[in-house]
Design an enzyme around this catalytic site. Structure first.
Site, short mmCIF file in Angstrom:
data_model
loop_
_atom_site.label_atom_id
_atom_site.label_comp_id
_atom_site.label_asym_id
_atom_site.label_seq_id
_atom_site.Cartn_x
_atom_site.Cartn_y
_atom_site.Cartn_z
N ARG A 1 -7.54 11.26 -0.69
CA ARG A 1 -7.49 12.34 0.29
C ARG A 1 -6.59 13.48 -0.20
O ARG A 1 -5.67 13.30 -0.99
CB ARG A 1 -7.03 11.87 1.65
CG ARG A 1 -5.59 11.44 1.77
CD ARG A 1 -5.26 11.00 3.20
NE ARG A 1 -6.14 9.95 3.63
CZ ARG A 1 -7.13 10.12 4.54
NH1 ARG A 1 -7.30 11.29 5.12
NH2 ARG A 1 -7.89 9.11 4.89
N GLY B 1 0.25 2.54 -17.15
CA GLY B 1 0.90 3.38 -16.15
C GLY B 1 2.10 2.69 -15.54
O GLY B 1 2.16 1.45 -15.47
N THR B 2 3.04 3.50 -15.11
CA THR B 2 4.25 2.97 -14.46
C THR B 2 4.49 3.70 -13.14
O THR B 2 5.61 3.74 -12.63
CB THR B 2 5.48 3.15 -15.37
OG1 THR B 2 5.62 4.54 -15.71
CG2 THR B 2 5.33 2.35 -16.65
N GLY B 3 3.42 4.29 -12.59
CA GLY B 3 3.56 5.10 -11.38
C GLY B 3 3.46 4.30 -10.11
O GLY B 3 3.80 3.12 -10.05
N SER C 1 -7.80 5.00 5.68
CA SER C 1 -7.89 4.69 4.26
C SER C 1 -9.21 4.00 3.91
O SER C 1 -9.91 3.49 4.79
CB SER C 1 -6.73 3.77 3.86
OG SER C 1 -5.48 4.40 4.07
N THR D 1 -3.42 11.92 -2.13
CA THR D 1 -3.48 10.55 -2.63
C THR D 1 -4.78 10.40 -3.42
O THR D 1 -5.50 11.37 -3.62
CB THR D 1 -3.45 9.53 -1.48
OG1 THR D 1 -4.72 9.54 -0.81
CG2 THR D 1 -2.35 9.87 -0.48
N CYS D 2 -5.06 9.17 -3.84
CA CYS D 2 -6.27 8.97 -4.62
C CYS D 2 -7.53 9.13 -3.79
O CYS D 2 -8.62 9.24 -4.34
CB CYS D 2 -6.25 7.59 -5.27
SG CYS D 2 -6.07 6.23 -4.11
#
Length: 459
Positions: A49, A191-193, A111, A46-47
């Protein structure tokens, strides 16, 4: 044996996390190629980890160090990072602690923003990717499915995620001092993520109505149509980027999509025009030196640091967001951790019971082979009215009931070997190793029936 090694915002810099995340899709297959003892691997990236969960074919008491070092070396190879540096950075857990760690991660307890909601979906997608790559195993499947169950329980039974906290919402909270009136703000979403929908929803919650979207991969049209906003073409991208009050980037592109050159080019175009293009933005004379805020939620980074060289531009990136992450809400967090630890213990208990399955089946086979032989002998003597058979089956159930209950008790206390040793000492039963491969859910359910009562198990 389960092993996890991880790098996160707690023990690694964003430069390292960026490199690891950018190459995450290649990591699990490379790990499997590195050592024969690795049966399966699931990578969660993830952004904030990067984690690798490994299922090792290792005997109890054996050292997994060599296998883990080889796995770390494989990760370093695909990410272009030094293995020795990774070994010093990664945190390592093994055995039952792996479940507690993953359950905690999936529940949002580890998180940057404690309780953020996106991580549960990211964990599920990690398992889906491992299935596609063919790198998962039954034990990893069980681990990740239980993690999803735990995250749902935490969400439903605690207030941890009650406010919908996330990186997106925290970033917008931090932007409050820079945005005078959200209802009047113009926004470009790049972005479309995975974060795009969450970003748009969070913006609308604050009253933003003027939002357009640009996609470096060309998917802006589809996203815009599905969310009731306008799409920006590549030709208009620089001008729009220079004209809006706020740019939010959340694309998974492996290159930077906003930089100094883009904004300066857009400002030059605006300076040459009398008014902005009609694309749903503010239709008024261009303000080339307007104040702009850029929020970068991407990893790898979507925004080049040199945007700060452009007059009036401020940058809010993941490193800044991390510094301002709120303190945990202790009551909700404590409740969530209690759920995580309870579920992790249950996961470990069920795993220990599964290890006893070959011995359980061997005992049942031994008893019921004797039972069948005695029933056949009775039948050969003319006892065919069924009463003898019923009595023998009932007695077999009574005899098996206590050993089955004790097997679970000893397994949960980590002393299952005592049960196995006792089985061999009393009955001479030494379950073959290959029997483990033949145990299915039917055997497990039959064992559960034994505990429910002797009469039922004998029928």
């Amino acid at each position: 044996m389960l092993i996890c090694f991880s790098a996160s915002h707690k023990n690694a810099g964003f430069d390292m996390l960026e490199r690891l995340s950018a190459n995450a899709n290649q990591a699990a297959p490379r790990i499997l190629e590195g050592h024969d003892a690795v049966k399966g691997a699931v990578v969660v990236a993830t952004c904030n980890r990067f984690e690798a969960y490994l299922d090792l074919d290792a005997a109890d008491g054996s050292s997994p160090v060599e296998v883990v070092h080889e796995a770390v070396r494989a990760v370093g190879t695909v990410a272009g990072l030094d293995a020795a540096e990774l070994r010093q950075t990664f945190g390592f857990v093994h055995g039952n602690a792996v479940a507690a760690h993953l359950f905690s991660v999936a529940s949002g307890l580890e998180s940057v923003v404690v309780g953020e909601g996106e991580i549960a979906g990211q964990v599920r997608r990690s398992l889906d990717r491992a299935r596609t790559e063919g790198t998962t195993t039954p034990e990893l499947e069980r681990l990740f499915q239980r993690a999803s169950q735990t995250s749902r329980r935490v969400k439903n039974e605690t207030e941890l995620g009650g406010e919908g906290r996330s990186l997106v919402r925290l970033a917008l909270d931090l932007a409050e001092s820079r945005v005078t009136d959200w209802a009047q703000a113009s926004v470009l979403l790049v972005g479309t993520g995975r974060f795009a929908g969450a970003s748009l929803a969070a913006l609308r919650d604050r009253g933003v109505t003027d939002v357009v979207v640009y996609s470096p991969s060309g998917r802006a049209g589809k996203f815009a149509a599905g969310h009731g906003i306008e799409a920006v073409s590549t030709d208009d991208y620089a001008r729009v980027a220079a004209s809006v009050d706020l740019i939010v980037t959340c694309t998974t592109a492996d290159r930077q999509v906003v930089d100094r050159g883009l904004l300066l080019s857009g400002r030059e175009s605006l300076a040459a025009a009398a008014a902005l293009p009609t694309i749903g933005l503010v239709a008024e004379p261009a303000q080339v030196d307007r104040r702009q805020l850029v929020i970068d939620l991407g990893l790898p980074r979507n925004v080049a640091p040199d945007v700060l060289e452009v007059a009036g531009v401020e940058l809010l990136d993941l490193e800044t967001i991390k510094v301002h992450a709120p303190l945990e809400e202790f009551a909700a967090t404590d409740s969530a951790r209690a759920i995580v630890m309870r579920d992790a213990r249950a996961f470990g208990d069920s795993g220990e019971e599964q290890r006893l399955a070959p011995a359980v089946v061997a005992l049942r086979k031994h008893v019921f082979d004797i039972l069948d032989a005695e029933i056949a002998r009775a039948a050969s003597r003319g006892d065919d009215d069924g009463r003898t058979e019923a009595a023998l089956r009932h007695m077999a159930g009574v005899l098996l009931h206590t050993p089955m209950v004790r097997s679970r008790e000893l397994a949960r206390s980590g002393d299952q070997q005592s049960w196995i040793d006792g089985l061999e000492a009393i009955f001479g039963i030494a379950p073959a190793a290959e029997a483990a491969g033949s145990i299915g859910s039917g055997a497990a359910s039959a064992d559960a029936d034994e505990a429910s009562g002797p009469a039922r198990s004998a029928g």
